[in-house]
Design a protein around this motif. Structure first.
Motif, PDB file in Angstrom:
ATOM      1  N   LEU A   1       0.814  -1.216   0.000  1.00 20.05           N
ATOM      2  CA  LEU A   1       0.000   0.000   0.000  1.00 20.05           C
ATOM      3  C   LEU A   1       0.849   1.269   0.000  1.00 20.05           C
ATOM      4  CD1 LEU A   1      -2.886  -0.968   2.481  1.00 20.05           C
ATOM      5  CD2 LEU A   1      -2.991  -0.768  -0.022  1.00 20.05           C
ATOM      6  N   THR A   2       2.113   1.148   0.370  1.00 23.36           N
ATOM      7  CA  THR A   2       2.996   2.328   0.341  1.00 23.36           C
ATOM      8  C   THR A   2       3.590   2.559  -1.040  1.00 23.36           C
ATOM      9  OG1 THR A   2       5.030   1.119   0.931  1.00 23.36           O
ATOM     10  CG2 THR A   2       3.629   1.855   2.740  1.00 23.36           C
ATOM     11  N   LEU A   3       3.558   1.547  -1.910  1.00 28.07           N
ATOM     12  CA  LEU A   3       4.210   1.664  -3.213  1.00 28.07           C
ATOM     13  C   LEU A   3       3.632   2.773  -4.095  1.00 28.07           C
ATOM     14  CD1 LEU A   3       4.959  -2.041  -4.244  1.00 28.07           C
ATOM     15  CD2 LEU A   3       6.420  -0.407  -3.043  1.00 28.07           C
ATOM     16  N   PRO A   4       2.296   2.982  -4.128  1.00 28.40           N
ATOM     17  CA  PRO A   4       1.781   4.073  -4.970  1.00 28.40           C
ATOM     18  C   PRO A   4       2.363   5.437  -4.620  1.00 28.40           C
ATOM     19  CG  PRO A   4      -0.008   2.614  -4.355  1.00 28.40           C
ATOM     20  CD  PRO A   4       1.189   2.177  -3.561  1.00 28.40           C
ATOM     21  N   LEU A   5       2.608   5.700  -3.338  1.00 29.24           N
ATOM     22  CA  LEU A   5       3.176   6.994  -2.945  1.00 29.24           C
ATOM     23  C   LEU A   5       4.612   7.132  -3.453  1.00 29.24           C
ATOM     24  CD1 LEU A   5       1.826   7.306   0.707  1.00 29.24           C
ATOM     25  CD2 LEU A   5       0.957   8.400  -1.353  1.00 29.24           C
ATOM     26  N   TRP A   6       5.378   6.049  -3.368  1.00 33.44           N
ATOM     27  CA  TRP A   6       6.746   6.098  -3.891  1.00 33.44           C
ATOM     28  C   TRP A   6       6.736   6.243  -5.408  1.00 33.44           C
ATOM     29  CZ3 TRP A   6       9.055   7.236   0.216  1.00 33.44           C
ATOM     30  CH2 TRP A   6       8.893   6.537   1.416  1.00 33.44           C
ATOM     31  N   ALA A   7       5.750   5.622  -6.052  1.00 32.47           N
ATOM     32  CA  ALA A   7       5.640   5.738  -7.512  1.00 32.47           C
ATOM     33  C   ALA A   7       5.308   7.166  -7.921  1.00 32.47           C
ATOM     34  CB  ALA A   7       4.573   4.770  -8.034  1.00 32.47           C
ATOM     35  N   VAL A   8       4.391   7.811  -7.191  1.00 34.42           N
ATOM     36  CA  VAL A   8       4.033   9.209  -7.486  1.00 34.42           C
ATOM     37  C   VAL A   8       5.232  10.119  -7.262  1.00 34.42           C
ATOM     38  CG1 VAL A   8       2.607  11.158  -6.741  1.00 34.42           C
ATOM     39  CG2 VAL A   8       1.585   8.889  -7.007  1.00 34.42           C
ATOM     40  N   GLN A   9       5.997   9.868  -6.200  1.00 35.94           N
ATOM     41  CA  GLN A   9       7.194  10.672  -5.945  1.00 35.94           C
ATOM     42  C   GLN A   9       8.159  10.606  -7.115  1.00 35.94           C
ATOM     43  OE1 GLN A   9       9.901  10.706  -2.158  1.00 35.94           O
ATOM     44  NE2 GLN A   9      10.731   9.132  -3.511  1.00 35.94           N
ATOM     45  N   SER A  10       8.345   9.413  -7.677  1.00 34.90           N
ATOM     46  CA  SER A  10       9.280   9.248  -8.791  1.00 34.90           C
ATOM     47  C   SER A  10       8.746   9.863 -10.078  1.00 34.90           C
ATOM     48  CB  SER A  10       9.570   7.759  -9.015  1.00 34.90           C
ATOM     49  OG  SER A  10      10.152   7.185  -7.868  1.00 34.90           O
ATOM     50  N   ALA A  11       7.441   9.748 -10.304  1.00 35.29           N
ATOM     51  CA  ALA A  11       6.866  10.226 -11.559  1.00 35.29           C
ATOM     52  C   ALA A  11       6.682  11.738 -11.585  1.00 35.29           C
ATOM     53  CB  ALA A  11       5.526   9.536 -11.816  1.00 35.29           C
ATOM     54  N   SER A  12       6.456  12.347 -10.426  1.00 38.34           N
ATOM     55  CA  SER A  12       6.185  13.780 -10.368  1.00 38.34           C
ATOM     56  C   SER A  12       7.465  14.606 -10.494  1.00 38.34           C
ATOM     57  CB  SER A  12       5.487  14.120  -9.042  1.00 38.34           C
ATOM     58  OG  SER A  12       5.362  15.514  -8.885  1.00 38.34           O
ATOM     59  N   GLU A  13       7.380  15.694 -11.220  1.00 39.00           N
ATOM     60  CA  GLU A  13       8.536  16.588 -11.358  1.00 39.00           C
ATOM     61  C   GLU A  13       8.856  17.268 -10.035  1.00 39.00           C
ATOM     62  OE1 GLU A  13       7.928  19.342 -14.501  1.00 39.00           O
ATOM     63  OE2 GLU A  13       7.878  17.815 -16.084  1.00 39.00           O
ATOM     64  N   ALA A  14       7.829  17.509  -9.240  1.00 37.82           N
ATOM     65  CA  ALA A  14       8.044  18.169  -7.946  1.00 37.82           C
ATOM     66  C   ALA A  14       8.536  17.195  -6.890  1.00 37.82           C
ATOM     67  CB  ALA A  14       6.758  18.838  -7.480  1.00 37.82           C
ATOM     68  N   GLY A  15       8.302  15.894  -7.110  1.00 37.33           N
ATOM     69  CA  GLY A  15       8.746  14.904  -6.146  1.00 37.33           C
ATOM     70  C   GLY A  15       7.701  14.637  -5.088  1.00 37.33           C
ATOM     71  N   TRP A  16       8.134  14.552  -3.828  1.00 42.61           N
ATOM     72  CA  TRP A  16       7.224  14.248  -2.713  1.00 42.61           C
ATOM     73  C   TRP A  16       6.389  15.479  -2.384  1.00 42.61           C
ATOM     74  CZ3 TRP A  16       6.131   9.715  -0.326  1.00 42.61           C
ATOM     75  CH2 TRP A  16       5.374   9.772   0.849  1.00 42.61           C
ATOM     76  N   GLU A  17       5.069  15.317  -2.486  1.00 39.45           N
ATOM     77  CA  GLU A  17       4.156  16.434  -2.249  1.00 39.45           C
ATOM     78  C   GLU A  17       3.129  16.121  -1.170  1.00 39.45           C
ATOM     79  OE1 GLU A  17       3.346  18.754  -6.201  1.00 39.45           O
ATOM     80  OE2 GLU A  17       3.174  16.610  -6.674  1.00 39.45           O
ATOM     81  N   PHE A  18       3.420  15.146  -0.325  1.00 37.27           N
ATOM     82  CA  PHE A  18       2.438  14.704   0.657  1.00 37.27           C
ATOM     83  C   PHE A  18       2.738  15.172   2.072  1.00 37.27           C
ATOM     84  CE2 PHE A  18       2.810  11.433  -2.718  1.00 37.27           C
ATOM     85  CZ  PHE A  18       1.557  11.594  -3.290  1.00 37.27           C
ATOM     86  N   GLY A  19       3.737  15.992   2.254  1.00 35.47           N
ATOM     87  CA  GLY A  19       4.025  16.536   3.569  1.00 35.47           C
ATOM     88  C   GLY A  19       4.974  15.685   4.394  1.00 35.47           C
TER      89      GLY A  19
END
Length: 374
Positions: free
Chosen positions: A101-119
């Motif tokens: 369940l944590t993998l989608p957040l790591w995937a979004v971090q890698s795909a997004s140009e801004a990176g980690w946006e979840f605080g």
């Protein structure tokens, strides 16, 4: 015609100084301290991660959640016939699902140009949950191997139905120890930017946070991971399953022995295929921490190798249910029964035998053998 030797000398001296300056700049740019944050341009690594990680993590998430969901469904449906092994497998499936369940957040971090946006708070929670379930999954596999080793090789029951609290205490200790090992994540994890990686925010352990030596802390953390997260479980798995295989080899169980060989070899092989490449790569990367002459090209290659091999390791969470489905006879029979009860018409040549049968591919022990999963 007179040559102005003084001006000519100054001209050549200026050129030599320029060449030396460029050489020094080149050396500084590619062979400096990689922890300084201003040396190597690792942007190529982030581009690779933005393509590779989302694809593989998405696949692992879908396959793993569906597979472990089916496994949990089978266990829940047969909860009145649980064995000791099924209790461990239940906890293993839960830990695998939570990690997935944590993998989608790591995937979004890698795909997004801004990176980690979840605080920052979610960074700590996600990273900690990931670490807890990573260690928990590996320790539970070790517990299962010890249980089978004692049952088959020594005909000893450490866990019995009369003392069901023992297996629950063991699982609680595994979870508690895994939580303890996740304390560094609560301390260090936070979104941080690195201009070497395109100034992209990433949820990482910020070892500079407390002003301590970065390399020293990395080496300690990785040493702990190598010891408890791979080498110790590997020794336990190899020892227990080698003894089990030897015991079965010397026995006279016929078809049961052949099935046991298949399951045991599959369990051990999948574990080592998934995690050995990552641990070897991480050992090389750890050894290079004290190498001040490492080039940026080498560091970029190591980063890519770590990305690929760690992703392969995380696929292990998705492969366990597939392993049970294709190798575990009882799991397959129970799953077919559930599907038929839901109205699915399946054409199969598999003879559905009674699930209350006490014989097993593992041993003659009533407590260990009656596992729904295998």
């Amino acid at each position: 015609m007179m040559v102005d030797t003084e001006n000519l000398s100054e001209k050549y001296q200026w050129r030599n100084d320029l060449e030396e300056l460029l050489e020094n700049y080149s050396n500084y740019s590619y062979d400096g301290d990689l922890d300084g944050g201003d040396v190597c341009d690792l942007n190529n690594g982030t581009v690779f991660e933005s393509l590779f990680i989302p694809t593989l993590y998405s696949m692992a998430f879908v396959v793993g959640v569906l597979g472990n969901g089916l496994l949990l469904g089978v266990l829940f449906q047969s909860r009145k016939r649980w064995s000791v092994t099924d209790t461990f497998i239940l906890h293993l499936a839960v830990s695998d699902v939570l990690l997935l369940l944590t993998l989608p957040l790591w995937a979004v971090q890698s795909a997004s140009e801004a990176g980690w946006e979840f605080g920052s708070a979610l960074c700590k929670i996600t990273g900690t949950v990931f670490t807890i379930n990573f260690y928990c999954g590996i320790f539970l596999l070790a517990c299962i191997s010890v249980d089978r080793y004692l049952s088959i090789v020594h005909a000893t029951q450490m866990y019995t139905r009369k003392k069901s609290w023992v297996v629950h205490v063991s699982c609680a200790l595994v979870w508690s120890f895994s939580v303890f090992l996740s304390i560094p994540d609560w301390m260090y994890l936070e979104p941080a930017k690195d201009d070497r990686r395109g100034n992209k925010a990433e949820c990482i352990r910020n070892y500079k946070k407390f002003g301590l030596d970065v390399k020293h802390q990395k080496i300690i953390g990785r040493g702990l991971y190598h010891t408890l997260g791979f080498f110790l479980p590997s020794v336990v798995l190899i020892f227990c399953y080698s003894c089990i295989l030897w015991q079965l080899r010397c026995g006279t169980k016929g078809l049961q022995k052949q099935r046991a060989f298949k399951v045991i070899i599959a369990v051990v092989a999948v574990f080592f295929i998934c995690w050995t490449p990552y641990n070897i790569t991480l050992l090389i990367d750890t050894a290079e921490l004290n190498n001040s002459s490492i080039g940026c090209g080498t560091q970029t290659s190591l980063d890519k190798a770590l990305t690929v091999t760690s992703s392969l390791g995380y696929l292990h969470c998705s492969l366990n249910p597939i392993l049970y489905a294709f190798v575990g006879v009882k799991f397959r029979r129970q799953l077919l029964n559930i599907l038929k009860s839901m109205g699915c018409k399946l054409k199969t040549n598999i003879k559905l035998e009674s699930l209350t049968r006490r014989s097993s591919i593992w041993s003659d022990s009533r407590e260990t053998s009656n596992s729904i999963a295998i």
